[in-house]
Design a protein around this motif. Structure first.
Motif, PDB file in Angstrom:
ATOM      1  N   GLY A  69       0.812  -1.214   0.000  1.00  0.00           N
ATOM      2  CA  GLY A  69       0.000   0.000   0.000  1.00  0.00           C
ATOM      3  C   GLY A  69       0.847   1.266   0.000  1.00  0.00           C
ATOM      4  N   VAL A  70       1.906   1.262   0.801  1.00  0.00           N
ATOM      5  CA  VAL A  70       2.802   2.424   0.847  1.00  0.00           C
ATOM      6  C   VAL A  70       3.518   2.604  -0.488  1.00  0.00           C
ATOM      7  CG1 VAL A  70       4.917   3.342   1.907  1.00  0.00           C
ATOM      8  CG2 VAL A  70       3.124   2.364   3.347  1.00  0.00           C
ATOM      9  N   LEU A  71       3.949   1.500  -1.099  1.00  0.00           N
ATOM     10  CA  LEU A  71       4.617   1.582  -2.409  1.00  0.00           C
ATOM     11  C   LEU A  71       3.665   2.125  -3.476  1.00  0.00           C
ATOM     12  CD1 LEU A  71       6.668  -1.762  -2.409  1.00  0.00           C
ATOM     13  CD2 LEU A  71       7.572   0.576  -2.238  1.00  0.00           C
ATOM     14  N   VAL A  72       2.405   1.698  -3.428  1.00  0.00           N
ATOM     15  CA  VAL A  72       1.417   2.215  -4.382  1.00  0.00           C
ATOM     16  C   VAL A  72       1.209   3.710  -4.169  1.00  0.00           C
ATOM     17  CG1 VAL A  72      -1.022   2.168  -5.035  1.00  0.00           C
ATOM     18  CG2 VAL A  72       0.220   0.026  -4.722  1.00  0.00           C
ATOM     19  N   LEU A  73       1.127   4.126  -2.915  1.00  0.00           N
ATOM     20  CA  LEU A  73       0.972   5.555  -2.610  1.00  0.00           C
ATOM     21  C   LEU A  73       2.148   6.362  -3.149  1.00  0.00           C
ATOM     22  CD1 LEU A  73      -0.332   7.978  -1.187  1.00  0.00           C
ATOM     23  CD2 LEU A  73       0.789   7.229   0.930  1.00  0.00           C
ATOM     24  N   LEU A  74       3.359   5.873  -2.922  1.00  0.00           N
ATOM     25  CA  LEU A  74       4.550   6.581  -3.402  1.00  0.00           C
ATOM     26  C   LEU A  74       4.621   6.587  -4.926  1.00  0.00           C
ATOM     27  CD1 LEU A  74       7.213   5.252  -0.846  1.00  0.00           C
ATOM     28  CD2 LEU A  74       6.119   7.514  -0.886  1.00  0.00           C
ATOM     29  N   SER A  75       4.089   5.541  -5.551  1.00  0.00           N
ATOM     30  CA  SER A  75       4.136   5.455  -7.017  1.00  0.00           C
ATOM     31  C   SER A  75       3.335   6.574  -7.684  1.00  0.00           C
ATOM     32  CB  SER A  75       3.613   4.098  -7.495  1.00  0.00           C
ATOM     33  OG  SER A  75       2.199   4.026  -7.393  1.00  0.00           O
ATOM     34  N   GLN A  76       2.400   7.175  -6.937  1.00  0.00           N
ATOM     35  CA  GLN A  76       1.577   8.241  -7.504  1.00  0.00           C
ATOM     36  C   GLN A  76       2.390   9.493  -7.812  1.00  0.00           C
ATOM     37  OE1 GLN A  76      -1.776   7.381  -8.335  1.00  0.00           O
ATOM     38  NE2 GLN A  76      -0.614   5.528  -7.836  1.00  0.00           N
ATOM     39  N   ARG A  77       3.609   9.572  -7.299  1.00  0.00           N
ATOM     40  CA  ARG A  77       4.484  10.702  -7.619  1.00  0.00           C
ATOM     41  C   ARG A  77       4.960  10.631  -9.071  1.00  0.00           C
ATOM     42  NH1 ARG A  77       6.623  13.420  -3.088  1.00  0.00           N
ATOM     43  NH2 ARG A  77       5.884  12.569  -1.105  1.00  0.00           N
ATOM     44  N   LEU A  78       4.932   9.409  -9.639  1.00  0.00           N
ATOM     45  CA  LEU A  78       5.218   9.223 -11.070  1.00  0.00           C
ATOM     46  C   LEU A  78       3.957   8.654 -11.722  1.00  0.00           C
ATOM     47  CD1 LEU A  78       8.819   7.682 -10.941  1.00  0.00           C
ATOM     48  CD2 LEU A  78       8.205   9.981 -11.682  1.00  0.00           C
ATOM     49  N   ARG A  79       2.897   9.447 -11.698  1.00  0.00           N
ATOM     50  CA  ARG A  79       1.562   8.966 -12.053  1.00  0.00           C
ATOM     51  C   ARG A  79       1.493   8.354 -13.455  1.00  0.00           C
ATOM     52  NH1 ARG A  79      -3.361   9.664  -9.831  1.00  0.00           N
ATOM     53  NH2 ARG A  79      -2.503  11.072  -8.255  1.00  0.00           N
ATOM     54  N   ASP A  80       2.269   8.874 -14.402  1.00  0.00           N
ATOM     55  CA  ASP A  80       2.217   8.361 -15.776  1.00  0.00           C
ATOM     56  C   ASP A  80       2.667   6.906 -15.870  1.00  0.00           C
ATOM     57  OD1 ASP A  80       1.283  10.765 -16.650  1.00  0.00           O
ATOM     58  OD2 ASP A  80       3.212  11.494 -17.399  1.00  0.00           O
ATOM     59  N   TYR A  81       3.501   6.494 -14.919  1.00  0.00           N
ATOM     60  CA  TYR A  81       4.052   5.135 -14.967  1.00  0.00           C
ATOM     61  C   TYR A  81       3.592   4.285 -13.784  1.00  0.00           C
ATOM     62  CZ  TYR A  81       7.112   7.866 -17.961  1.00  0.00           C
ATOM     63  OH  TYR A  81       7.596   8.724 -18.916  1.00  0.00           O
ATOM     64  N   ALA A  82       2.717   4.839 -12.961  1.00  0.00           N
ATOM     65  CA  ALA A  82       2.321   4.162 -11.721  1.00  0.00           C
ATOM     66  C   ALA A  82       1.631   2.830 -11.982  1.00  0.00           C
ATOM     67  CB  ALA A  82       1.410   5.071 -10.896  1.00  0.00           C
ATOM     68  N   GLU A  83       0.731   2.793 -12.982  1.00  0.00           N
ATOM     69  CA  GLU A  83      -0.027   1.567 -13.231  1.00  0.00           C
ATOM     70  C   GLU A  83       0.896   0.433 -13.678  1.00  0.00           C
ATOM     71  OE1 GLU A  83      -4.038  -0.188 -13.327  1.00  0.00           O
ATOM     72  OE2 GLU A  83      -2.890   1.306 -12.227  1.00  0.00           O
TER      73      GLU A  83
END
Length: 247
Positions: A69-83
């Motif tokens: 969950g924390v990794l997913v939250l942090l991934s939103q900082r690079l939203r274009d590549y988060a998925e």
């Protein structure tokens, strides 16, 4: 036998109550893999605990899902590549579960349980306990919206999401959690409806899946997943064609 059927229906409704809300959120945000990635991380914790201690550990499962969950939250900082990142997180968890359980004598049986359990045999006490737990989570979700903003609001969302997913995966398995969370929300949003519609629609499909599996002697969990996925796909294709014809 009717008590067994009733318990399964009640559990599916309890799960739907909170998962439909989370589903509306993740579908709107376009981070669909979030649910199954965190669910799979929770399954990793369960698989590791089965391998190391020969019994499931809620704590280890929760720690794994919170990390995801924390990794997913942090991934939103690079939203274009988060998925893409979240998809890889799911693939990592799935492969790790298979690798760990391959060393277990009953690995395939445990793998199927982690994917979709037979919810016909969940006791009534467990259903009641889960309902109370999710009601508390629902209260925290309300308080989060009322009192928290920005990063702290998002952190609270993903922590509650991870807690919910961990509890659900231990009860019913990864695929049931994913289908109940995503399919009703997707159909509701496609039809431009709200959360209430997602609850009613999801309850109808859950009931059909459980009742059919009961009378046709099919695996209950996978029957529920199949119907949720099937009708979600059919609705998506229908809306796609209708939009196509309208230009």
């Amino acid at each position: 036998m009717m008590d067994v059927l009733l318990n399964a229906l009640l559990l599916s409704f309890v799960l739907l109550g909170i998962h439909a809300y989370f589903g509306m959120e993740v579908v709107r945000r376009g981070i669909i893999f979030t649910d199954i990635a965190i669910a799979q991380a929770s399954a990793v914790g369960l698989a590791l605990s089965l391998f190391l201690f020969d019994r499931p550990s809620y704590l280890l499962s929760l720690l794994c899902s919170l990390l995801a969950g924390v990794l997913v939250l942090l991934s939103q900082r690079l939203r274009d590549y988060a998925e893409a990142f979240i998809g890889l997180l799911y693939a990592l968890g799935f492969s790790l579960v298979v690798l760990v359980l391959s060393k277990s004598l009953h690995g395939m049986e445990e793998f199927l349980k982690l994917s979709a359990k037979d919810i016909l045999f969940v006791p009534r006490e467990e259903v009641i306990k889960t309902g109370i737990l999710y009601a508390v989570f629902g209260l925290f979700l309300y308080l989060r919206k009322k009192f928290l903003k920005g990063f702290w609001s998002e952190l609270a969302f993903f922590v509650l999401f991870s807690l919910t997913i961990t509890s659900s995966v231990s009860l019913v398995g990864v695929l049931i959690v994913f289908s109940i969370l995503v399919a009703p929300a997707l159909v509701s949003l496609l039809l431009r409806k709200g959360l209430l519609f997602a609850w009613v629609y999801g309850a109808v499909i859950n009931t059909a899946g459980i009742v059919l599996s009961f009378y046709l002697d099919l695996p209950t969990g996978f029957s529920l997943v199949f119907l949720q996925a099937l009708f979600g796909i059919l609705m998506f294709i229908s809306v796609l064609f209708l939009k196509g014809f309208r230009g």
